[in-house]
Design an enzyme around this catalytic site. Structure first.
Site, PDB file in Angstrom:
ATOM      1  N   LYS A 107       0.851  -1.190   0.000  1.00 52.19           N
ATOM      2  CA  LYS A 107       0.000   0.000   0.000  1.00 52.19           C
ATOM      3  C   LYS A 107       0.877   1.228   0.000  1.00 52.19           C
ATOM      4  O   LYS A 107       2.026   1.175   0.474  1.00 52.19           O
ATOM      5  CB  LYS A 107      -0.876   0.029   1.256  1.00 52.19           C
ATOM      6  CG  LYS A 107      -2.111   0.884   1.114  1.00 52.19           C
ATOM      7  CD  LYS A 107      -3.168   0.115   0.351  1.00 52.19           C
ATOM      8  CE  LYS A 107      -4.501   0.816   0.329  1.00 52.19           C
ATOM      9  NZ  LYS A 107      -5.558  -0.157   0.007  1.00 52.19           N
ATOM     10  N   ASP A 147      -6.921   4.243  -4.656  1.00 51.89           N
ATOM     11  CA  ASP A 147      -7.526   4.035  -3.340  1.00 51.89           C
ATOM     12  C   ASP A 147      -8.199   5.368  -2.973  1.00 51.89           C
ATOM     13  O   ASP A 147      -8.540   6.138  -3.870  1.00 51.89           O
ATOM     14  CB  ASP A 147      -6.445   3.582  -2.332  1.00 51.89           C
ATOM     15  CG  ASP A 147      -7.040   2.950  -1.090  1.00 51.89           C
ATOM     16  OD1 ASP A 147      -7.426   1.770  -1.135  1.00 51.89           O
ATOM     17  OD2 ASP A 147      -7.137   3.626  -0.038  1.00 51.89           O
TER      18      ASP A 147
HETATM   19  N1  GLU Z   1      -7.271   0.048  -3.277  1.00 51.96           N
HETATM   20  C1  GLU Z   1      -7.998  -1.148  -3.576  1.00 51.96           C
HETATM   21  C2  GLU Z   1      -8.054  -2.040  -2.339  1.00 51.96           C
HETATM   22  O1  GLU Z   1      -7.902  -1.597  -1.243  1.00 51.96           O
HETATM   23  C3  GLU Z   1      -7.502  -1.852  -4.822  1.00 51.96           C
HETATM   24  C4  GLU Z   1      -6.072  -2.302  -4.794  1.00 51.96           C
HETATM   25  C5  GLU Z   1      -5.566  -2.815  -6.136  1.00 51.96           C
HETATM   26  O2  GLU Z   1      -6.360  -2.943  -7.060  1.00 51.96           O
HETATM   27  O3  GLU Z   1      -4.379  -3.080  -6.211  1.00 51.96           O
HETATM   28  O4  GLU Z   1      -8.323  -3.205  -2.446  1.00 51.96           O
END
Ligand code: GLU
Length: 420
Positions: A107, A147
């Protein structure tokens, strides 16, 4: 409002420790999983529109690459901290494991207030942040995605910045980017759509029909707004939605089309000023509504020890990451509330991210029906596995999902061995 009373990484450890105990997992592997593999903090200087330089703090955390390249979004928010990003990275590891897609978890985030920045400032911040974390990124290494407060546009800037340094276009370095530069059809709607598929599966198990189900959705961003619209389209009665400013309630069901149009025109929600049909309510009131289903799709720790007792919904499907604290989980379990956990319920986004990455690597693109059909297949399979595991052991769905996920990651570490 973010809940600053809780350190999200403490929650991650509590959840992990619980799963390890129930699985009777090897203590050495447990120790490895308690620590993120890598965490990078970068200073991001940005020339603001008035000529001043402001320095923002940015993070990228890779929790685990045991099952594949690290995957996870990037968020822009004033409340971002290193511990929050560490927690969100770990949740990505478990989410990819529950969904059975070949990724580890990561993240990223920047502590900033994008609502008070111009588009040019946000673009320069994004590009400089990308350069700061450049050594970590790559289609085989770590693949960002949208996100909170980031979008396809943001991903386009990250993709372009990375590609400029390589000297050629590298679409597979991010997902959730615009379709004309290698994005996938259906990616924007994928998380909300996945929430809908999972909710349908839950209702089937409970032998209930969407038409008889009232729903409240907290959060009207990319997850909440799409989930609300998808659920309404399936026949659910969506009676309340909210964003950070407050919400709207209408007993016989909201006009989602009008709400979506309003949110889009405003650019940035602000549902407290919505003047269409319905009454206004606060976020606290929304969480305590007498509905069948509550979908928290905003930020972490919204349902906590202080308000869980007031929740009257019978089922919760977590669109957000970490919306329920462990203390709230225990209170809800005592009340008999069924919680479909985040790492299962909101996996639709990363599942279609996986499809996007596969399409980029093959330079072969799918039509939207194919994307949605494959998404539905994976969401149904994941739900069925977690549900069965929970039934067999008489466990809450969260415990079951964690045991499945942690075991898959632990198994990958076991067969690979701990280097050297
Ligand atoms: N931000 C989204 C999550 O928390 C998607 C993450 C992604 O697609 O890599 O799952």
């Amino acid at each position: 409002m973010p809940n600053s009373n809780v350190n999200p990484y403490d929650i991650v450890l509590e959840q992990l420790d619980g799963a390890v105990r129930r699985l009777r997992l090897d203590e050495n592997i447990h120790t490895v999983l308690r620590h993120p593999e890598r965490a990078l903090v970068v200073s991001v200087p940005v020339i603001m529109d008035d000529g001043r330089v402001e320095v923002f703090e940015g993070y990228r955390v890779q929790h685990s690459s045991a099952r594949g390249p690290c995957k996870g979004g990037v968020r822009y928010h004033p409340a971002v901290t290193l511990d929050e990003v560490k927690a969100l990275a770990a949740w990505m590891t478990w989410k990819c494991a529950v969904a059975g897609i070949p990724y580890g978890g990561a993240k990223g985030g920047i502590k900033c207030d994008p609502k008070r920045m111009s588009k040019g400032e946000i673009m320069r911040m994004t590009r400089r942040y990308t350069v700061g974390i450049l050594p970590l990124l790559g289609p085989e290494k770590d693949i960002p995605a949208p996100d909170v407060n980031t979008s396809a546009e943001t991903m386009g800037w990250i993709m372009d910045t990375f590609s400029m340094f390589k000297g050629y276009a590298v679409p597979g370095v991010v997902t959730g980017k615009p379709v004309n530069i290698g994005g996938s059809l259906g990616r924007r709607e994928a998380t909300g759509r996945g929430v809908m598929y999972v909710t349908n599966e839950l209702l089937k198990r409970l032998e209930r029909r969407p038409e008889d189900t009232t729903v409240a959705v907290q959060g009207f961003g990319n997850v909440g707004s799409v989930a609300a619209a998808q659920l309404a389209r399936e026949g659910y009665r969506v009676v309340a939605v909210s964003d950070y400013s407050g919400g709207v309630y209408c007993e016989h069901g909201l006009n989602l089309e009008s709400l979506l149009r309003y949110a889009q025109e405003k650019g940035d929600g602000h549902l407290c000023d919505y003047d269409g049909e319905g009454e206004h309510l606060t976020n606290a009131e929304l969480l305590a509504l007498d509905v069948d289903l509550l979908v928290p799709a905003a930020l972490e720790a919204q349902i906590h020890g202080g308000n869980a007792q007031a929740v009257r919904a019978r089922w919760i499907v977590e669109g957000a990451n970490g919306p329920t604290t462990p203390e709230a989980d225990r209170i809800l379990a005592d009340k008999g509330v069924i919680v479909v956990p985040d790492i299962l319920a909101n996996a639709g986004g990363v599942v279609v991210s996986y499809f996007e990455w596969v399409q980029d690597l093959q330079a072969l693109f799918w039509d939207e029906d194919q994307v949605n059909a494959q998404l539905e297949r994976i969401m149904r399979r994941s739900f069925a596995e977690v549900w069965q595991f929970a039934q067999d052991r008489r466990l809450p769905l969260r415990d079951a999902a964690y045991m499945l996920a942690v075991n898959r990651v632990a198994e990958a570490i076991r067969v690979r061995g701990i280097f050297p």
